[in-house]
Design a protein around this motif. Structure first.
Motif, PDB file in Angstrom:
ATOM      1  N   VAL A   1       0.859  -1.188   0.000  1.00 55.91           N
ATOM      2  CA  VAL A   1       0.000   0.000   0.000  1.00 55.91           C
ATOM      3  C   VAL A   1       0.893   1.235   0.000  1.00 55.91           C
ATOM      4  O   VAL A   1       1.892   1.289   0.714  1.00 55.91           O
ATOM      5  CB  VAL A   1      -0.881   0.058   1.259  1.00 55.91           C
ATOM      6  CG1 VAL A   1      -1.986   1.072   1.094  1.00 55.91           C
ATOM      7  CG2 VAL A   1      -1.416  -1.304   1.596  1.00 55.91           C
ATOM      8  N   SER A   2       0.478   2.197  -0.801  1.00 56.33           N
ATOM      9  CA  SER A   2       1.228   3.461  -0.799  1.00 56.33           C
ATOM     10  C   SER A   2       0.227   4.592  -0.961  1.00 56.33           C
ATOM     11  O   SER A   2      -0.825   4.422  -1.581  1.00 56.33           O
ATOM     12  CB  SER A   2       2.239   3.452  -1.945  1.00 56.33           C
ATOM     13  OG  SER A   2       2.573   4.775  -2.281  1.00 56.33           O
ATOM     14  N   LYS A   3       0.560   5.774  -0.417  1.00 62.56           N
ATOM     15  CA  LYS A   3      -0.363   6.903  -0.563  1.00 62.56           C
ATOM     16  C   LYS A   3      -0.027   7.725  -1.790  1.00 62.56           C
ATOM     17  O   LYS A   3      -0.750   8.652  -2.142  1.00 62.56           O
ATOM     18  CB  LYS A   3      -0.287   7.781   0.681  1.00 62.56           C
ATOM     19  CG  LYS A   3      -0.925   7.121   1.876  1.00 62.56           C
ATOM     20  CD  LYS A   3      -1.280   8.136   2.934  1.00 62.56           C
ATOM     21  CE  LYS A   3      -2.160   7.471   3.965  1.00 62.56           C
ATOM     22  NZ  LYS A   3      -2.420   8.323   5.113  1.00 62.56           N
ATOM     23  N   THR A   4       1.069   7.401  -2.449  1.00 63.40           N
ATOM     24  CA  THR A   4       1.515   8.264  -3.543  1.00 63.40           C
ATOM     25  C   THR A   4       1.498   7.571  -4.892  1.00 63.40           C
ATOM     26  O   THR A   4       1.024   8.136  -5.868  1.00 63.40           O
ATOM     27  CB  THR A   4       2.940   8.766  -3.264  1.00 63.40           C
ATOM     28  OG1 THR A   4       3.767   7.626  -2.950  1.00 63.40           O
ATOM     29  CG2 THR A   4       2.946   9.734  -2.099  1.00 63.40           C
ATOM     30  N   GLU A   5       1.962   6.374  -4.982  1.00 64.15           N
ATOM     31  CA  GLU A   5       2.029   5.768  -6.308  1.00 64.15           C
ATOM     32  C   GLU A   5       1.843   4.260  -6.231  1.00 64.15           C
ATOM     33  O   GLU A   5       2.090   3.652  -5.188  1.00 64.15           O
ATOM     34  CB  GLU A   5       3.381   6.080  -6.948  1.00 64.15           C
ATOM     35  CG  GLU A   5       4.510   5.620  -6.048  1.00 64.15           C
ATOM     36  CD  GLU A   5       5.870   5.947  -6.628  1.00 64.15           C
ATOM     37  OE1 GLU A   5       5.938   6.286  -7.815  1.00 64.15           O
ATOM     38  OE2 GLU A   5       6.852   5.820  -5.882  1.00 64.15           O
ATOM     39  N   GLY A   6       1.403   3.677  -7.355  1.00 60.29           N
ATOM     40  CA  GLY A   6       1.214   2.236  -7.386  1.00 60.29           C
ATOM     41  C   GLY A   6       0.476   1.828  -8.631  1.00 60.29           C
ATOM     42  O   GLY A   6       0.110   2.672  -9.467  1.00 60.29           O
ATOM     43  N   GLN A   7       0.227   0.522  -8.761  1.00 65.36           N
ATOM     44  CA  GLN A   7      -0.357  -0.010  -9.989  1.00 65.36           C
ATOM     45  C   GLN A   7      -1.854   0.257 -10.057  1.00 65.36           C
ATOM     46  O   GLN A   7      -2.389   0.591 -11.090  1.00 65.36           O
ATOM     47  CB  GLN A   7      -0.073  -1.516 -10.015  1.00 65.36           C
ATOM     48  CG  GLN A   7      -0.276  -2.173 -11.345  1.00 65.36           C
ATOM     49  CD  GLN A   7       0.205  -3.616 -11.286  1.00 65.36           C
ATOM     50  OE1 GLN A   7       1.082  -3.972 -10.497  1.00 65.36           O
ATOM     51  NE2 GLN A   7      -0.356  -4.441 -12.140  1.00 65.36           N
ATOM     52  N   TRP A   8      -2.554   0.042  -8.890  1.00 65.50           N
ATOM     53  CA  TRP A   8      -3.998   0.241  -8.870  1.00 65.50           C
ATOM     54  C   TRP A   8      -4.344   1.356  -7.913  1.00 65.50           C
ATOM     55  O   TRP A   8      -3.707   1.546  -6.867  1.00 65.50           O
ATOM     56  CB  TRP A   8      -4.704  -1.040  -8.386  1.00 65.50           C
ATOM     57  CG  TRP A   8      -4.419  -2.247  -9.229  1.00 65.50           C
ATOM     58  CD1 TRP A   8      -4.205  -2.277 -10.574  1.00 65.50           C
ATOM     59  CD2 TRP A   8      -4.299  -3.585  -8.753  1.00 65.50           C
ATOM     60  NE1 TRP A   8      -3.969  -3.548 -10.994  1.00 65.50           N
ATOM     61  CE2 TRP A   8      -4.028  -4.398  -9.901  1.00 65.50           C
ATOM     62  CE3 TRP A   8      -4.421  -4.198  -7.517  1.00 65.50           C
ATOM     63  CZ2 TRP A   8      -3.858  -5.768  -9.823  1.00 65.50           C
ATOM     64  CZ3 TRP A   8      -4.251  -5.556  -7.440  1.00 65.50           C
ATOM     65  CH2 TRP A   8      -3.972  -6.338  -8.573  1.00 65.50           C
ATOM     66  N   LYS A   9      -5.449   2.078  -8.243  1.00 67.01           N
ATOM     67  CA  LYS A   9      -5.873   3.173  -7.380  1.00 67.01           C
ATOM     68  C   LYS A   9      -7.236   2.822  -6.784  1.00 67.01           C
ATOM     69  O   LYS A   9      -8.117   2.325  -7.470  1.00 67.01           O
ATOM     70  CB  LYS A   9      -5.976   4.448  -8.219  1.00 67.01           C
ATOM     71  CG  LYS A   9      -6.329   5.670  -7.419  1.00 67.01           C
ATOM     72  CD  LYS A   9      -6.478   6.871  -8.357  1.00 67.01           C
ATOM     73  CE  LYS A   9      -7.114   8.027  -7.618  1.00 67.01           C
ATOM     74  NZ  LYS A   9      -7.573   9.070  -8.533  1.00 67.01           N
ATOM     75  N   GLY A  10      -7.404   3.076  -5.478  1.00 70.72           N
ATOM     76  CA  GLY A  10      -8.688   2.779  -4.841  1.00 70.72           C
ATOM     77  C   GLY A  10      -8.935   3.658  -3.635  1.00 70.72           C
ATOM     78  O   GLY A  10      -8.091   4.477  -3.254  1.00 70.72           O
ATOM     79  N   THR A  11     -10.149   3.503  -3.046  1.00 72.76           N
ATOM     80  CA  THR A  11     -10.510   4.295  -1.878  1.00 72.76           C
ATOM     81  C   THR A  11     -10.653   3.359  -0.680  1.00 72.76           C
ATOM     82  O   THR A  11     -11.195   2.262  -0.815  1.00 72.76           O
ATOM     83  CB  THR A  11     -11.889   4.972  -2.081  1.00 72.76           C
ATOM     84  OG1 THR A  11     -12.121   5.077  -3.474  1.00 72.76           O
ATOM     85  CG2 THR A  11     -11.942   6.325  -1.437  1.00 72.76           C
ATOM     86  N   VAL A  12     -10.205   3.848   0.453  1.00 71.40           N
ATOM     87  CA  VAL A  12     -10.264   3.016   1.649  1.00 71.40           C
ATOM     88  C   VAL A  12     -11.702   2.935   2.162  1.00 71.40           C
ATOM     89  O   VAL A  12     -12.379   3.964   2.272  1.00 71.40           O
ATOM     90  CB  VAL A  12      -9.336   3.595   2.742  1.00 71.40           C
ATOM     91  CG1 VAL A  12      -9.504   2.820   4.048  1.00 71.40           C
ATOM     92  CG2 VAL A  12      -7.896   3.566   2.272  1.00 71.40           C
ATOM     93  N   GLY A  13     -12.145   1.740   2.411  1.00 67.69           N
ATOM     94  CA  GLY A  13     -13.442   1.563   3.068  1.00 67.69           C
ATOM     95  C   GLY A  13     -13.200   1.374   4.552  1.00 67.69           C
ATOM     96  O   GLY A  13     -12.750   2.288   5.230  1.00 67.69           O
ATOM     97  N   VAL A  14     -13.456   0.167   5.054  1.00 66.89           N
ATOM     98  CA  VAL A  14     -13.213  -0.104   6.470  1.00 66.89           C
ATOM     99  C   VAL A  14     -11.744  -0.467   6.654  1.00 66.89           C
ATOM    100  O   VAL A  14     -11.184  -1.211   5.858  1.00 66.89           O
ATOM    101  CB  VAL A  14     -14.096  -1.266   6.951  1.00 66.89           C
ATOM    102  CG1 VAL A  14     -13.780  -1.618   8.400  1.00 66.89           C
ATOM    103  CG2 VAL A  14     -15.557  -0.889   6.800  1.00 66.89           C
ATOM    104  N   ALA A  15     -11.132   0.070   7.697  1.00 68.89           N
ATOM    105  CA  ALA A  15      -9.770  -0.342   8.045  1.00 68.89           C
ATOM    106  C   ALA A  15      -9.813  -0.951   9.440  1.00 68.89           C
ATOM    107  O   ALA A  15     -10.312  -0.335  10.374  1.00 68.89           O
ATOM    108  CB  ALA A  15      -8.828   0.854   8.005  1.00 68.89           C
ATOM    109  N   GLU A  16      -9.347  -2.194   9.553  1.00 70.29           N
ATOM    110  CA  GLU A  16      -9.353  -2.879  10.847  1.00 70.29           C
ATOM    111  C   GLU A  16      -7.940  -2.849  11.414  1.00 70.29           C
ATOM    112  O   GLU A  16      -7.043  -3.488  10.871  1.00 70.29           O
ATOM    113  CB  GLU A  16      -9.830  -4.324  10.676  1.00 70.29           C
ATOM    114  CG  GLU A  16     -11.242  -4.415  10.142  1.00 70.29           C
ATOM    115  CD  GLU A  16     -11.613  -5.828   9.705  1.00 70.29           C
ATOM    116  OE1 GLU A  16     -12.708  -6.253  10.079  1.00 70.29           O
ATOM    117  OE2 GLU A  16     -10.831  -6.468   8.996  1.00 70.29           O
TER     118      GLU A  16
END
Ligand SMILES: Nc1ncnc2c1ncn2[C@@H]1O[C@H](COP(=O)(O)OP(=O)(O)OP(=O)(O)O)[C@@H](O)[C@H]1O
Ligand SMILES: [Mg+2]
Lengths: 312, 334
Positions: free
Chosen positions: B264-279
């Motif tokens: 997981v990265s906040k800046t770059e990566g292959q896929w982009k998504g939005t965080v739902g639930v974080a446990e």
């Protein structure tokens, strides 16, 4: 008012009613058992009304104890009750285990098995003594007659005739005689009450844990061991219930005894009370108190015994 | 001794075929776990081995001899049931003694074995109690004690821990594993809890609708699931299965990525998504991510405490070497 008092208060009428229901007859019986009280007396008309001035102390009890039928009645009560309990419990368990297995027509068999329980005791007694046990006209008489006829005809048969000549002529048993009338009562009541035991044991068998049985099978228990170590202990409580309820009912048998032999050689305590109550209410009440004591002894004794042997 | 072999074993209840013909070999001394969803036939298979159910066809061999028609008591197997199946009217001592008593063993040897089993299972203080006066864990230990005194050639466990609470379950799991190490007896263990399967087994048998989907060691199943069902069933949290364009890029019908194999990265990566639930579990963070095509939500397992919250945009990069590829038939592509 605290929230405990209200429920108590609301229960009170019911509890009081029950208390009165129980205590008044018991109290009156106790009272009558200590006074002279007869229904009819030309010599002592004052005894015909219950009054404390007719106080007799333990006189009625002494009179009952010394009457010639008392010991017989106690013995007979115990003999009849214990025999019926023994037979109904054994038969009940056997039949319940048998019909607990699935087979075609099980529903019908169950209904048929229960049906004797719906026959009225007096009707049951009349049917048994006249149609089944009668030495001439009943099934028994006909059966013995048929058997004798068969033997007679075989006696003249070639080859085996000598063998049947050795056989005696069979005599039908008269179940109204003083020596045998108790057996008749035991047979007919057992027939009537076995369904009750079957019903109770059957429901209990259905609640038996199947996995326990499977565990026992894997542990190497055969059919008998499963029955002895799992089913029988499981039935301990129902057996206690059957014994308890039946003991209470059968200590007060009356109709069967009246119909079979009119108490001839076969009195039990209730029958004795009935005889005394034709005139001597005091003696009848004293006998009643004896019956209460006997019932308690029987109940405690039987429950102990069942509990000990089955619950390990 | 305690090898078990199933050859073309089939079980039908009336018309419904619960177990289609199936082959399975259980080696002597192995700890084999049957896993699968509820109703897939695990218990039925175990009961077939125990002899509590008759096979419709096929043969069961125990120690090389045909045992298909041998009655359950003669197979030399001991079973521990989910509901314990203790004898309620007997003391713990009598419960444990029951199989010995049925085998007509001498009283002194019975006592020796009972004492040994009781001290191994910490039951010495409870020997005179009734099962009703024991806790769930103690009852389960009594059931195990009743099984081990017989010195069977194999143990069969049918979800023995599922009636226990989580903490006790972990403890009992260890005890059973230790018992297996100590006795070195074959154990066949049924569970639908894949954590139990992964931690205890030498060999896992994954079942679905009576069919064996895969047999292998826990790590084999983890690293090379044979098909989509095994891929989704083994591993916690579940493997992410992604169908559609992302999979086609790699020449597969479906691809699978385990949550722990995604960065997981906040800046770059292959896929982009939005965080739902974080446990946030402390040691790990399970993040459920929406907005990725072909898999919604996608689960990521990040080590340690990752600072993300609901609605954050994150970039994901799967570890390319650890992507599982499956064909249109659901089977693994080598
Ligand atoms: N005696 C039976 N008669 C008919 N069908 C049965 C019988 N026993 C089991 N089944 C069916 O067989 C299938 C498998 O049952 P089984 O008890 O083996 O499942 P399981 O994998 O042990 O499930 P669970 O994890 O819930 O215990 C189920 O669909 C069940 O309905
Ligand atoms: Mg099951």
């Amino acid at each position: 008012m605290s929230n405990r008092k209200l429920p108590r208060l609301l229960q009170t009428p019911a509890v009081l009613l029950l208390l009165i229901w129980m205590l008044v007859p018991l109290g009156l019986t106790l009272y009558f058992s200590f006074i002279r009280y007869v229904l009819n007396s030309l010599r002592k008309p004052e005894w015909t009304t219950p009054s404390i001035s007719n106080w007799r102390g333990f006189g009625n009890y002494e009179y009952v104890l010394n009457s010639k039928d008392f010991i017989l009645a106690i013995q007979n009560s115990l003999f009849i009750v214990c025999s019926i309990l023994f037979l109904t419990v054994i038969l009940g368990i056997l039949i319940a285990v048998l019909i607990n297995k699935a087979f075609a027509g099980r529903g019908i068999v169950r209904v048929l098995l229960i049906s004797p329980f719906f026959v009225m005791p007096a009707v049951n007694a009349v049917l048994w003594i006249n149609m089944i046990l009668d030495p001439v006209l009943g099934l028994q008489g006909l059966g013995v007659q048929g058997l004798n006829g068969l033997i007679a005809s075989l006696q003249s048969a070639p080859g085996v005739g000598w063998f049947f000549s050795l056989w005696p002529q069979f005599e039908p048993i008269s179940f109204r005689a003083s020596q045998t009338s108790a057996y008749a009562v035991i047979i007919m009541v057992t027939w009537q009450w076995t369904p009750f035991a079957v019903l109770i044991f059957m429901t209990s068998l259905q609640s038996e844990d199947e996995q326990c049985k499977e565990a026992a099978i894997l542990d190497g228990a055969g059919a008998w061991s499963q029955f002895r170590f799992l089913t029988l202990p499981h039935l301990g409580r129902p057996i206690a219930i059957v014994v308890m309820i039946q003991a209470i009912f059968h200590l007060s048998l009356y109709a069967e005894i009246e119909i079979v032999s009119r108490g001839n050689g076969n009195k039990n305590l209730p029958y004795l009370i009935g005889e005394f109550a034709n005139n001597n209410i005091g003696a009848a009440s004293a006998t009643g108190i004896f019956a209460v004591i006997l019932a308690n002894i029987v109940a405690i004794f039987l429950l102990r015994m069942v509990g000990k042997t089955l619950m390990e | 001794m305690g090898s078990i072999q199933l050859k073309q074993v089939q079980k039908k209840f009336g018309e419904t075929e619960v177990i289609p013909p199936l082959d399975l070999t259980i080696e002597d001394g192995e700890f084999v776990v049957f896993v699968g969803p509820s109703g897939c036939g695990k218990s039925t298979l175990l009961r077939l081995i125990a002899g509590l159910e008759e096979t419709t066809s096929g043969t069961i061999e125990i120690d090389g001899g045909d045992a298909t028609a041998v009655p359950p008591s003669k197979r030399g197997l001991a079973m521990v049931f989910q509901s314990y199946a203790l004898y309620p009217h007997m003391s713990v001592r009598k419960n444990i003694a029951f199989p010995l008593r049925m085998a007509k063993m001498s009283q002194t040897e019975q006592n020796e074995r009972i004492e040994a089993a009781a001290s191994a299972l910490n039951l010495t203080d409870y020997l005179d109690r009734r099962p009703g006066q024991l806790s769930g864990g103690q009852r389960q230990r009594v059931a195990i004690g009743r099984a081990i005194v017989r010195e069977p050639s194999a143990f069969l466990f049918d979800e023995p821990l599922s009636n226990l609470d989580a903490a006790l379950r972990v403890g009992m799991r260890m005890e059973i594993s230790e018992l297996h190490k100590k006795l070195a007896t074959t154990m066949v263990y049924v569970t639908h809890d894949q954590v139990e399967a992964m931690t205890m087994a030498d060999k896992i048998v994954v079942l679905q609708a009576g069919v064996i989907e895969q047999v292998g060691s826990p790590l084999e199943l983890y690293h090379t699931p044979r098909n989509l069902f095994v891929a989704g069933f083994i591993g916690s949290p579940k493997m992410n299965l992604i169908a559609g364009s992302e999979a086609e890029k790699l020449g597969a019908h479906t691809i699978g990525v385990r949550p722990e194999h995604i960065d997981v990265s906040k800046t770059e990566g292959q896929w982009k998504g939005t965080v739902g639930v974080a446990e946030h579990l402390g040691s790990d963070t399970f993040i459920h991510i929406h907005g990725i095509e072909g898999c919604d939500p996608l689960t990521v397992r990040a080590a340690g405490d990752v600072d993300v919250k609901y609605g954050d945009t994150v970039y994901l990069t799967p570890n390319a070497a650890l992507i599982h590829k499956f064909g249109p038939d659901g089977l693994r592509m080598s």
